[in-house]
Design an enzyme around this catalytic site. Structure first.
Site, short mmCIF file in Angstrom:
data_model
loop_
_atom_site.label_atom_id
_atom_site.label_comp_id
_atom_site.label_asym_id
_atom_site.label_seq_id
_atom_site.Cartn_x
_atom_site.Cartn_y
_atom_site.Cartn_z
N PRO A 152 0.80 -1.22 0.00
CG PRO A 152 -0.98 -1.60 1.48
CD PRO A 152 0.32 -2.18 1.03
N GLY A 384 -17.50 6.21 -32.66
CA GLY A 384 -18.65 6.99 -32.23
C GLY A 384 -19.34 6.37 -31.03
CD GLU A 408 5.37 -5.02 -15.00
OE1 GLU A 408 6.13 -4.90 -14.03
OE2 GLU A 408 4.77 -6.08 -15.26
CB SER A 411 3.90 7.62 -17.74
OG SER A 411 3.21 6.69 -18.57
#
Length: 429
Positions: A152, A384, A408, A411
């Site tokens: 956590p 759409g 992993e 970003s």
């Protein structure tokens, strides 16, 4: 799929019907060989003919990968792609591993992901005979595991792991809380990153981390281990667990040893006090390129589905694929996919050559996963209102692609890795 399903047929358009198709792999990369091309074609057919129909049925139910698919993958040898041939594997490299994974992710990302739970993972024990036996089981698909790294309060910052292992006679006693452990209950083992000692003042916080091998029965947890599956918006196919370790006992010999450990150091002493962290980091380099390949598979799925839909859907008396704005959007999507594929193949090749490329692995993970989010998002726009329904596969591609920018290493973590290897930090930061 049911008779009311409006999605395209799993096999896609025929090669000669004029619709866009990926080029044969031998024509697209200087690293390809006829053997690699044949492996990719085999994986592509398996993904489209066998995996995609299962994904269409089970993903809406948040179902798990059925055993028969795992057995088929084992027959094909894919759980041992990177395991040496003398140990029962295919004796191939990261390049082939990622090639197969891209094809599987195009159908269902979890099927590409389950490959990573073998490939020799959970076999680096001290005893050579046992190690050889586990390698063969891994290659055969009978030693499929899970990895418990995150907590956590320790995800991107693995040096902050607090799950504790204390030696009691000839056993480790493990207590702590792990999160984001995919495939934990269905696994044959769980590789657990634990703290066996605290760093001395001035030492790196990663001191004292080791990986333990918790051997277990498929479909159950051992005494002292409890958990619950985390309800996710996507990435279905296997369950992701929140785990509580309350005095779980692991034999002292079930310690993952890193290169340089010799015959292992079950005391967790000074010579191997960074082994757990280093082993986890090495694992993540390959995992990040594998994630890039999975992201490319998802984005390619979005492009292929959009090609079909732009020809199928008509407005104002024309297929919407006749409109320049949509054609140009599709062109940009396809170009982004090809760029990311070329990059992940390059980095996979470097890893196979033994090149230390932590920066490049972070770069390709960043570039490919952010691309996959953009491309799948654009595909939903091209579809759409139909793209915002569960009647089409494109919403699944988007849900799964969104996760690739997070696991992993997010970003933002990839950007930190890249920039830290380009610019020195001042003492104050």
């Amino acid at each position: 799929m049911t008779s009311t399903d409006t999605r395209p047929a799993p096999s896609g358009p025929a090669p000669d019907d004029g619709a866009w198709q990926p080029r044969p792999p031998a024509l697209t990369s200087p690293w390809h060989t006829p053997e690699r091309a044949a492996l990719q074609e085999q994986a592509r057919r398996f993904a489209m003919d066998e995996v995609l129909p299962v994904a269409d049925e089970l993903d809406p139910q948040k179902g798990e990968i059925p055993r028969h698919l795992l057995d088929r993958m084992a027959e094909l040898g894919w759980f041992g792609i990177t395991i040496p041939a003398e140990d029962g594997g295919l004796g191939l490299g990261v390049f082939e591993y990622c090639t197969v994974s891209e094809e599987l992710a195009r159908a269902w990302m979890s099927v590409a992901s389950i490959l990573a739970r073998a490939q020799g993972m959970g076999t680096s024990v001290a005893d050579p005979g046992r190690r050889a036996d586990l390698l063969r089981r891994s290659a055969a698909g009978s030693w499929i595991g899970a990895v418990a790294l995150s907590e956590p309060d320790a995800g991107s910052d693995l040096a902050g792991v607090q799950t504790r292992a204390v030696l009691d006679g000839d056993e480790w006693v493990v207590t702590g809380h792990k999160r984001w452990c995919g495939n934990a209950k269905a696994a044959d083992f769980i590789q657990v990153l634990v703290r066996v000692s605290d760093p001395a003042p001035g030492e790196s916080r990663s001191r004292g981390l080791r990986n333990l091998l918790l051997v277990k029965e498929r479909g159950s947890f051992p005494a002292g281990l409890t958990g619950y599956p985390i309800d996710k918006v996507g990435y279905h196919g296997f369950l992701t667990w929140d785990l509580q370790f309350d005095g779980v006992r692991i034999p002292a010999d079930d310690l993952i040893v890193a290169p340089g450990d010799g015959d292992g150091d079950s005391s967790g002493g000074q010579q191997s006090s960074r082994a757990g962290f280093a082993e986890a980091q090495a694992f993540l380099n390959t995992a990040r390129v594998h994630t890039a390949a999975r992201a490319v598979g998802l984005a390619r799925a979005a492009v292929e589905d959009s090609v079909l839909y732009l020809q199928e859907r008509e407005q104002f008396g024309h297929p919407i694929g006749d409109f320049q704005a949509l054609r140009f959007a599709l062109a940009e999507m396809a170009a982004d996919v090809e760029q990311a594929r070329a990059f992940y193949r390059q980095v996979a090749h470097l890893l196979d050559e033994g090149v230390a490329c932590e920066r490049e692995a972070a770069m390709v993970k960043l570039q490919a996963t952010e691309m996959a989010v953009r491309v799948t998002n654009q595909a939903m726009q091209l579809h759409g209102g139909n793209g915002y329904t569960t009647e089409r596969q494109v919403e699944r591609h988007w849900r799964d692609a969104r996760l690739t920018t997070i696991f992993e290493g997010t970003s933002e973590i990839q950007k930190r890795i890249i920039s830290d290897r380009m610019l020195p930090r001042s003492p104050l930061t």
